[in-house]
Design an enzyme around this catalytic site. Structure first.
Site, PDB file in Angstrom:
ATOM      1  N   TYR A  21       6.404  -3.896   2.473  1.00 49.01           N
ATOM      2  CA  TYR A  21       4.983  -4.060   2.224  1.00 49.01           C
ATOM      3  C   TYR A  21       5.202  -4.167   0.415  1.00 49.01           C
ATOM      4  O   TYR A  21       4.610  -4.854  -0.392  1.00 49.01           O
ATOM      5  CB  TYR A  21       4.406  -2.840   2.341  1.00 49.01           C
ATOM      6  CG  TYR A  21       3.350  -2.475   1.458  1.00 49.01           C
ATOM      7  CD1 TYR A  21       1.958  -3.232   1.625  1.00 49.01           C
ATOM      8  CD2 TYR A  21       3.218  -1.320   0.698  1.00 49.01           C
ATOM      9  CE1 TYR A  21       1.031  -2.881   0.609  1.00 49.01           C
ATOM     10  CE2 TYR A  21       2.202  -0.899   0.061  1.00 49.01           C
ATOM     11  CZ  TYR A  21       0.938  -1.854  -0.019  1.00 49.01           C
ATOM     12  OH  TYR A  21      -0.083  -1.597  -0.884  1.00 49.01           O
ATOM     13  N   THR A  72       0.622  -1.605  -6.283  1.00 44.74           N
ATOM     14  CA  THR A  72       0.888  -0.285  -5.710  1.00 44.74           C
ATOM     15  C   THR A  72       2.169   0.125  -6.299  1.00 44.74           C
ATOM     16  O   THR A  72       3.050  -0.477  -6.584  1.00 44.74           O
ATOM     17  CB  THR A  72       1.331  -0.544  -4.071  1.00 44.74           C
ATOM     18  OG1 THR A  72       1.860   0.630  -3.808  1.00 44.74           O
ATOM     19  CG2 THR A  72       2.289  -1.726  -3.959  1.00 44.74           C
TER      20      THR A  72
END
Ligand code: UDP
Length: 321
Positions: free
Chosen positions: A138, A114
């Site tokens: 995250y 990501t």
């Protein structure tokens, strides 16, 4: 060629499985269905199992030549309040999967990373050599897995691609699969929920950012453009190399621009209201996708309007069964 699609009953994994099949590969979906949906895996062999179940993985890994790993928790906000869940699944579970791969004959792995690994970049557009300084748990967990892959690559000859996604959005053109999150937090499906009266209004998180219209700018990329890059990633791995690549369009759109596109395409007004900034949201994130373009001979093909129209085609079918 048989490919294990771990997390293939989720949003991006299910699109990858469909694209693999269309390109002549033989995907097998492996998913614990904790956030995935069996209906997104319809038409595929589905092995229900956890990434930490090494015995189950060992059996299915005997039957494939490569692995794509999409199984992860992916809510930034939740990762801040419940980091244990994120480190447990994304890091411990991820490394368990990696070890199972290492214990098998498979040496090719494609990982869903990501742009959150970059945190708040000093320079735009974002290149792969931008320092990786995540600003939430995250992003920390995705970066930890990238590090594990790099070390395993050096030590054990595992070949990998870490694809750093920008904002995945849209749905398969068939209308048969799409985004199904509960709760929904992403911009485009949240706007549809407001249109359908399933939430009172779309909240616009901040209009005082240093951007042209004051709202955040993101690089929205169609999920099938991502999926096609994954298939090309398998060919890249056959060349014996490993790397990380950004997957984005190189073009940013503000929250207001996305809302305008949604209103134009649906012909409906999005009920909306201003809300405070969401913690951890950088003002602008836009990819420099040139490495993927060069190494994969790939380019994102679909526009923001195509993202919105395919997503609306999917969303407007939901809740009608
Ligand atoms: N956003 C918003 N309202 C929402 C959801 C998102 O204004 O209900 C904004 C958010 O602040 C960000 C952009 O839309 O600038 C994309 O957010 P999303 O959650 O879709 O993806 P993220 O960028 O967090 O991966």
């Amino acid at each position: 060629m048989p490919v294990l699609v771990v997390g293939g009953a989720g949003y991006i994994g299910s699109h990858a499985a469909h694209t693999l099949k269309r390109r002549g590969y033989e995907p097998i979906i492996y998913d614990n269905l904790s956030t995935g949906h069996a209906e997104l895996a319809k038409g595929f062999e589905l092995v229900v199992g956890d990434v930490a179940d090494s015995a189950k993985l060992a059996a299915v890994l005997k039957r494939v030549d490569a692995v794509m790993h999409f199984a992860a928790h992916a809510y930034v906000g939740e990762s801040v309040v419940d980091p244990r869940k994120y480190f447990h699944n994304n890091v411990l579970g991820g490394v368990a999967l990696l070890n199972a791969v290492l214990d098998s004959k498979v040496r090719k792995l494609i990982f869903s990373s990501t742009c959150a690994v970059y945190g708040i970049p000093a320079k735009l557009p974002i290149r792969e050599d931008t320092p990786r300084l995540p600003v939430n748990p995250y992003g920390d967990t995705k970066l930890a897995f990238e590090h594990a892959l790099e070390a395993y690559g050096r030590a054990y000859g595992l070949r990998f691609v870490s694809f750093r996604y920008f904002n995945a959005a849209g749905a398969d053109e068939s209308g048969g699969i799409g985004e199904l999150h509960s709760p929904e937090t992403h911009l485009i499906p949240s706007a549809f929920e407001a249109i359908k009266g399933e939430r009172p209004a779309l909240e616009i998180f901040g209009e005082d950012y240093p951007t042209p219209d004051g709202t955040c700018v993101r690089d929205y990329i169609h999920v099938n453009d991502l999926a096609e890059a994954h298939v090309l990633g398998l060919e890249y791995l056959d060349r014996g190399e490993s790397t990380a690549m950004n997957l984005g369009t190189g073009q940013g759109h503000s929250v207001r621009e996305v809302i305008s596109s949604i209103e134009r395409i649906t012909g409906r007004e999005v009920p909306k209201r201003m809300a405070p900034r969401r913690p951890g949201d950088p003002a602008e994130l836009v990819a420099d996708p040139s490495r993927a373009e060069e190494l994969l001979r790939w380019k994102a093909q679909r526009s923001l309007n195509q993202i919105v129209s395919t997503a609306w085609n999917w969303a407007s079918r939901q809740g009608k069964h």
